[in-house]
Design a protein around this motif. Structure first.
Motif, PDB file in Angstrom:
ATOM      1  N   ALA A 103       0.837  -1.211   0.000  1.00 18.65           N
ATOM      2  CA  ALA A 103       0.000   0.000   0.000  1.00 18.65           C
ATOM      3  C   ALA A 103       0.869   1.256   0.000  1.00 18.65           C
ATOM      4  N   LEU A 104       2.043   1.169   0.613  1.00 21.02           N
ATOM      5  CA  LEU A 104       2.948   2.326   0.618  1.00 21.02           C
ATOM      6  C   LEU A 104       3.499   2.580  -0.783  1.00 21.02           C
ATOM      7  N   HIS A 105       3.762   1.518  -1.543  1.00 19.83           N
ATOM      8  CA  HIS A 105       4.143   1.695  -2.942  1.00 19.83           C
ATOM      9  C   HIS A 105       3.065   2.495  -3.688  1.00 19.83           C
ATOM     10  N   VAL A 106       1.816   2.124  -3.467  1.00 13.80           N
ATOM     11  CA  VAL A 106       0.695   2.800  -4.129  1.00 13.80           C
ATOM     12  C   VAL A 106       0.684   4.287  -3.777  1.00 13.80           C
ATOM     13  N   ALA A 107       0.840   4.574  -2.492  1.00 13.58           N
ATOM     14  CA  ALA A 107       0.828   5.971  -2.043  1.00 13.58           C
ATOM     15  C   ALA A 107       1.989   6.755  -2.648  1.00 13.58           C
ATOM     16  N   CYS A 108       3.156   6.125  -2.735  1.00  8.46           N
ATOM     17  CA  CYS A 108       4.332   6.815  -3.279  1.00  8.46           C
ATOM     18  C   CYS A 108       4.181   7.060  -4.771  1.00  8.46           C
ATOM     19  N   HIS A 109       3.614   6.113  -5.473  1.00 11.94           N
ATOM     20  CA  HIS A 109       3.452   6.248  -6.921  1.00 11.94           C
ATOM     21  C   HIS A 109       2.461   7.360  -7.272  1.00 11.94           C
ATOM     22  N   HIS A 110       1.384   7.478  -6.494  1.00  9.18           N
ATOM     23  CA  HIS A 110       0.327   8.428  -6.809  1.00  9.18           C
ATOM     24  C   HIS A 110       0.407   9.723  -5.990  1.00  9.18           C
ATOM     25  N   GLY A 111       1.427   9.869  -5.189  1.00  9.05           N
ATOM     26  CA  GLY A 111       1.588  11.114  -4.444  1.00  9.05           C
ATOM     27  C   GLY A 111       0.575  11.312  -3.345  1.00  9.05           C
ATOM     28  N   ALA A 124       8.447   7.021  -6.235  1.00  6.59           N
ATOM     29  CA  ALA A 124       8.278   8.451  -5.956  1.00  6.59           C
ATOM     30  C   ALA A 124       9.114   9.287  -6.926  1.00  6.59           C
ATOM     31  N   ALA A 125      10.337   8.837  -7.210  1.00  7.27           N
ATOM     32  CA  ALA A 125      11.203   9.565  -8.130  1.00  7.27           C
ATOM     33  C   ALA A 125      10.651   9.527  -9.550  1.00  7.27           C
ATOM     34  N   LEU A 126      10.230   8.352  -9.985  1.00  9.62           N
ATOM     35  CA  LEU A 126       9.697   8.208 -11.339  1.00  9.62           C
ATOM     36  C   LEU A 126       8.439   9.041 -11.558  1.00  9.62           C
ATOM     37  N   SER A 127       7.660   9.230 -10.487  1.00  8.74           N
ATOM     38  CA  SER A 127       6.399   9.965 -10.591  1.00  8.74           C
ATOM     39  C   SER A 127       6.531  11.432 -10.197  1.00  8.74           C
ATOM     40  N   ARG A 128       7.756  11.869  -9.977  1.00  7.61           N
ATOM     41  CA  ARG A 128       8.014  13.266  -9.600  1.00  7.61           C
ATOM     42  C   ARG A 128       7.235  13.682  -8.349  1.00  7.61           C
ATOM     43  N   GLN A 129       7.136  12.793  -7.392  1.00 13.10           N
ATOM     44  CA  GLN A 129       6.395  13.072  -6.160  1.00 13.10           C
ATOM     45  C   GLN A 129       7.355  13.643  -5.116  1.00 13.10           C
ATOM     46  N   ILE A 135      14.567  11.312 -16.226  1.00 13.30           N
ATOM     47  CA  ILE A 135      13.342  12.029 -16.588  1.00 13.30           C
ATOM     48  C   ILE A 135      13.531  13.549 -16.499  1.00 13.30           C
ATOM     49  N   HIS A 136      14.795  13.979 -16.361  1.00 15.44           N
ATOM     50  CA  HIS A 136      15.128  15.417 -16.361  1.00 15.44           C
ATOM     51  C   HIS A 136      14.425  16.167 -15.236  1.00 15.44           C
ATOM     52  N   ASP A 137      14.317  15.537 -14.064  1.00 13.63           N
ATOM     53  CA  ASP A 137      13.634  16.159 -12.931  1.00 13.63           C
ATOM     54  C   ASP A 137      14.669  16.840 -12.029  1.00 13.63           C
ATOM     55  N   THR A 138      14.926  18.102 -12.308  1.00 12.29           N
ATOM     56  CA  THR A 138      15.942  18.852 -11.575  1.00 12.29           C
ATOM     57  C   THR A 138      15.613  18.951 -10.088  1.00 12.29           C
ATOM     58  N   THR A 139      14.333  19.115  -9.758  1.00 11.60           N
ATOM     59  CA  THR A 139      13.935  19.250  -8.344  1.00 11.60           C
ATOM     60  C   THR A 139      14.292  17.992  -7.557  1.00 11.60           C
ATOM     61  N   SER A 140      13.963  16.834  -8.095  1.00  9.65           N
ATOM     62  CA  SER A 140      14.292  15.581  -7.408  1.00  9.65           C
ATOM     63  C   SER A 140      15.791  15.377  -7.311  1.00  9.65           C
ATOM     64  N   VAL A 141      16.510  15.732  -8.359  1.00 12.84           N
ATOM     65  CA  VAL A 141      17.970  15.611  -8.331  1.00 12.84           C
ATOM     66  C   VAL A 141      18.539  16.443  -7.184  1.00 12.84           C
ATOM     67  N   LYS A 142      18.071  17.674  -7.040  1.00 11.56           N
ATOM     68  CA  LYS A 142      18.541  18.534  -5.953  1.00 11.56           C
ATOM     69  C   LYS A 142      18.187  17.947  -4.592  1.00 11.56           C
ATOM     70  N   LEU A 143      16.938  17.467  -4.456  1.00 11.87           N
ATOM     71  CA  LEU A 143      16.512  16.880  -3.180  1.00 11.87           C
ATOM     72  C   LEU A 143      17.400  15.704  -2.790  1.00 11.87           C
ATOM     73  N   LEU A 144      17.643  14.829  -3.752  1.00 14.80           N
ATOM     74  CA  LEU A 144      18.417  13.622  -3.470  1.00 14.80           C
ATOM     75  C   LEU A 144      19.877  13.955  -3.169  1.00 14.80           C
ATOM     76  N   LEU A 145      20.446  14.861  -3.926  1.00 12.74           N
ATOM     77  CA  LEU A 145      21.840  15.253  -3.671  1.00 12.74           C
ATOM     78  C   LEU A 145      21.977  15.934  -2.315  1.00 12.74           C
TER      79      LEU A 145
END
Length: 342
Positions: free
Chosen positions: A172-180, A215-220, A252-262
């Motif tokens: 269920a946590l996978h579901v929540a992460c995928h759909h934000g 979460a990363a793939l879905s830009r959440q 997926i060229h998600d600069t925001t996620s890249v910054k968060l993760l770094l």
């Protein structure tokens, strides 16, 4: 659509949830046909019918659900309990299933009747609350799909199993992460022990993806922040090619996620199974902005993949990307040489 606004229409389109929804829709259609023909509205079927699609020949409405729950409550007060601690009627009802394996609780959640669902959660033991339908969806899966935060909270309070996986391997946590679905994810992780939480966060679905990857793939981004706050391993690799969440965000060229993760401490030089680092991917995709972020975070420009290529080898003449690399990176026969004296 804003993060977390996962509508019922979206849920109806999810193939993995078609079992429960379709069984409910067929019940409503059956009721409508019966009414149109002037026939009686059957109440909840007898337990003997449960092997013949259990609820299938009868209607299920808010009214009938209410009657069932009231009946259980009265029976609990008036009838002697069996050896299991439940009355005979309670045992009959909770062991009844549709042809798709849905219990009355599954159907109440599908109907989005949170009042009835919460009453059933309080009445039924944990073992019943963890029953999975024929698509391996637990009530927690369905409540999460439909973003019924109050129902999720009630299920978590009864210590349901959050680690259960559906037919796609998703918890269920996978579901929540995928759909934000940030509130649902928050409820599921708030009271979980660190050991159990770590286990769920490491669980991969059948595509090899952990919660952080989805979460990363879905830009959440809010979910990413939540998982990071809960101590998720930022360098966990997905099971097919060894990508980390940082690799996926770069792809997926998600600069925001890249910054968060770094900023959260993700390994900037993590290597896939083929040796490619996030910098290899950024340069290969001609993403100057993300390549610059990675270089500023200390990415090693000299690392080679299994094809013996550095990130610079993949620049393909892009001057903006070439400008990011040190001037002493000299290419001789396709190989970088540092500090060569001529």
């Amino acid at each position: 659509m804003a993060s977390g606004d996962y509508r019922k229409d979206d849920f109806l389109e999810e193939s993995r949830a078609d079992s429960g929804i379709n069984s409910y829709c067929s019940l409503l259609k059956s009721e409508e046909r019966s009414t149109e023909l002037g026939g009686p509205r059957d109440k909840f079927p007898a337990v003997e019918e449960r092997l013949d699609s259990a609820y299938g020949s009868s209607s299920l409405t808010v009214e009938s659900l209410t009657e069932i729950v009231e009946g259980i409550t009265l029976d609990r007060e008036e009838a002697p309990a069996t050896s299991s601690g439940l009355s005979e009627q309670e045992e009959n009802i909770i062991t009844s299933m549709t042809e798709d394996g849905d219990t009355i609780l599954h159907l109440a959640i599908i109907h989005e009747d949170t009042v009835i669902a919460k009453q059933l959660i309080q009445l039924f033991p944990k073992e019943v609350l963890d029953i999975q339908n024929y698509l391996y969806q637990s009530p927690l899966h369905l409540a999460t799909y439909l973003n019924l935060t109050d129902v999720v909270k009630s299920l978590v309070a009864k210590s349901v199993s959050i680690e259960l996986q559906d037919r796609d391997g998703n918890t269920a946590l996978h579901v929540a992460c995928h759909h934000g679905l940030t509130m649902c994810a928050t409820e599921m992780t708030s009271e979980m022990s660190p050991t159990k939480l770590a286990l769920v966060l490491e669980t991969q679905n059948w595509k090899g993806l952990a919660c952080l990857h989805l979460a990363a793939l879905s830009r959440q981004h809010q979910i990413l922040k939540l998982l990071m706050a809960k101590g998720a391993d930022l360098n966990i690799k997905e099971g097919t090619s060894g990508k980390t969440a940082l690799h996926l965000a770069v792809e997926i060229h998600d600069t925001t996620s890249v910054k968060l993760l770094l900023n959260g401490g993700a390994n900037v030089d993590a290597a896939m199974f083929n040796g490619c680092t996030p910098l290899h991917l950024a340069v290969g995709r001609q993403d100057t902005a993300i390549a610059n972020l990675l270089c500023q975070s200390g990415a090693d420009t000299m690392l080679r993949n299994v094809e013996d290529e550095t990130a610079l080898d993949l620049a393909d003449g892009n001057n903006d990307i070439l400008a990011l690399f040190p001037f002493d990176d000299i290419q001789i026969s396709g190989r970088s040489v540092v500090g060569v004296n001529f």
